[in-house]
Design a protein around this motif. Structure first.
Motif, PDB file in Angstrom:
ATOM      1  N   LYS A 219       0.814  -1.217   0.000  1.00  0.00           N
ATOM      2  CA  LYS A 219       0.000   0.000   0.000  1.00  0.00           C
ATOM      3  C   LYS A 219       0.849   1.269   0.000  1.00  0.00           C
ATOM      4  O   LYS A 219       0.350   2.353  -0.308  1.00  0.00           O
ATOM      5  CB  LYS A 219      -0.930   0.003   1.209  1.00  0.00           C
ATOM      6  N   TYR A 245      -0.055   7.958  -0.511  1.00  0.00           N
ATOM      7  CA  TYR A 245      -0.155   7.489   0.868  1.00  0.00           C
ATOM      8  C   TYR A 245       1.220   7.167   1.435  1.00  0.00           C
ATOM      9  O   TYR A 245       1.583   7.606   2.534  1.00  0.00           O
ATOM     10  CB  TYR A 245      -1.065   6.262   0.924  1.00  0.00           C
ATOM     11  N   ARG A 248       3.561  10.218   2.089  1.00  0.00           N
ATOM     12  CA  ARG A 248       3.173  11.011   3.260  1.00  0.00           C
ATOM     13  C   ARG A 248       3.486  10.279   4.558  1.00  0.00           C
ATOM     14  O   ARG A 248       3.905  10.903   5.534  1.00  0.00           O
ATOM     15  CB  ARG A 248       1.692  11.388   3.177  1.00  0.00           C
ATOM     16  N   ASP A 273      -4.350  15.832   8.979  1.00  0.00           N
ATOM     17  CA  ASP A 273      -4.908  14.746   8.171  1.00  0.00           C
ATOM     18  C   ASP A 273      -5.256  15.210   6.764  1.00  0.00           C
ATOM     19  O   ASP A 273      -5.273  14.411   5.833  1.00  0.00           O
ATOM     20  CB  ASP A 273      -6.171  14.187   8.837  1.00  0.00           C
ATOM     21  N   ASN A 283      -2.275  15.368   0.356  1.00  0.00           N
ATOM     22  CA  ASN A 283      -3.043  14.168   0.039  1.00  0.00           C
ATOM     23  C   ASN A 283      -4.383  14.494  -0.612  1.00  0.00           C
ATOM     24  O   ASN A 283      -5.177  13.584  -0.883  1.00  0.00           O
ATOM     25  CB  ASN A 283      -3.240  13.297   1.283  1.00  0.00           C
TER      26      ASN A 283
END
Length: 334
Positions: A219, A245, A248, A273, A283
């Motif tokens: 992932k 992902y 980060r 977030d 993101n």
């Protein structure tokens, strides 16, 4: 509080947070290879380097300038004149984050260096010349490759992995197998020799990948099944380069490690977030997409790194968030 009052409150809040253009900034220059590098066409290309998203973990007092480039070694980065461009711009108090190794081990004459010899010498040069300009060098070991196979194929070039379509992988170990050898150790040796702060990115990323396991660690990387990612219809199996992902996650861990080693930077490290950037450095590519994902009744912070945005009209009454803008970013009421 009704939706109009929410919008008005946010507008006032945004105006106060976004007027930061006069903020005094320390620059962190990042030099390295594709694992840290900027990536083109971020709206369709999900590949990211950890240096590309690092700004999302520092407040407005720190400016990240990421000069890492795909395929470069400590030698080729010098030979191509890329280091001189940075050296000419370093001012006293700036930092240089130095991370090489992935391509120094390649056998091509234009990239290859030897640990204990030319690799060490190049890192020492970066350190010395940074200090001569009043800058602060920080040495990083190379991040790991995701490799759960005991026979390492040293003939594969990391840059060629972008052309490798999805297929099943060969696995014969439940423990991550090192592919860097002495190249991961040289930065620590040079750091100790020259009294430089050292970030063990190899250990940090090893522990991360190992903790996620064989399947889970995919992932983090450019690992996609056919049609899983629209821009890569044939899929991809790339165990070196990070996706949004993964980059980060790694950048956040490295920022925290920097904070532990360098107290002057620790107070500037932030974790949000929701990080919005039209340039792919967060993101979320748009403010509206970030707001859509905020859970109801949860207080959240959104960090807007760049771009000009308008608050969406359909903000839920139960969504609670603050907007923090990096200098140059603009958010206005609809």
């Amino acid at each position: 509080m009704n939706s109009k009052k929410i919008a008005l409150f946010l507008t006032v809040l945004i105006m106060g947070l976004c007027l930061t253009s006069g903020t005094r900034q320390t620059t962190i220059f990042v030099i390295g290879d594709s694992t840290a590098a900027e990536k083109g066409e971020p709206d369709t290309n999900p590949e990211r380097g950890w240096g590309m998203v690092l700004q999302g973990f520092f407040d407005e007092h720190v400016l990240i300038e990421n000069h890492a480039v795909n395929g470069r070694s400590s030698k080729s980065f010098l030979d191509e004149g890329r280091w001189q461009v940075i050296l000419d711009r370093i001012k006293p108090g700036d930092y240089v984050f130095i991370q090489f190794g992935h391509n120094d081990e390649k056998q091509q004459l234009g990239r290859h260096t030897e640990p204990g010899s030319t690799f060490d010498a190049h890192l020492e040069r970066y350190v010395s010349e940074t200090r001569e300009k009043g800058g602060i060098p920080v040495l990083f070991s190379c991040v790991v490759r995701r490799n759960f196979y005991q026979k390492v194929d040293s003939g594969i070039d990391d840059e060629s992995l972008r052309n490798m379509s999805f297929s099943d992988e060969l696995v014969n170990s439940d423990t991550l197998i090192d592919t860097h050898g002495a190249y991961k150790d040289v930065p620590r040796v040079v750091a100790q020799k020259m009294g430089v702060k050292f970030i063990d990115a190899n250990r940090i990323t090893h522990d991360l990948e190992q903790s996620m396991g064989i399947a889970g660690s995919r992932k983090l990387h450019m690992w996609f099944k056919p049609n899983e990612e629209k821009s890569i219809p044939k899929g991809r199996r790339d165990n070196t380069h990070y996706n949004v992902y993964g980059a980060r996650i790694v950048a956040g861990l490295l920022a925290d490690a920097v904070g532990k080693e360098i107290k002057a930077l620790q107070r500037h490290i932030v974790h949000y977030d929701y990080v919005v950037s039209k340039k792919g450095r967060g993101n979320y590519m748009s403010l509206e997409d970030a707001i859509k994902t905020i859970p109801n009744s949860k207080s959240s912070k959104i960090y807007v790194l760049d771009g000009t945005w308008t608050l969406p009209k359909n903000i839920s009454k139960s969504q609670h968030f603050n907007l923090v803008c990096f200098p140059g970013a603009t958010v206005k009421r609809y």
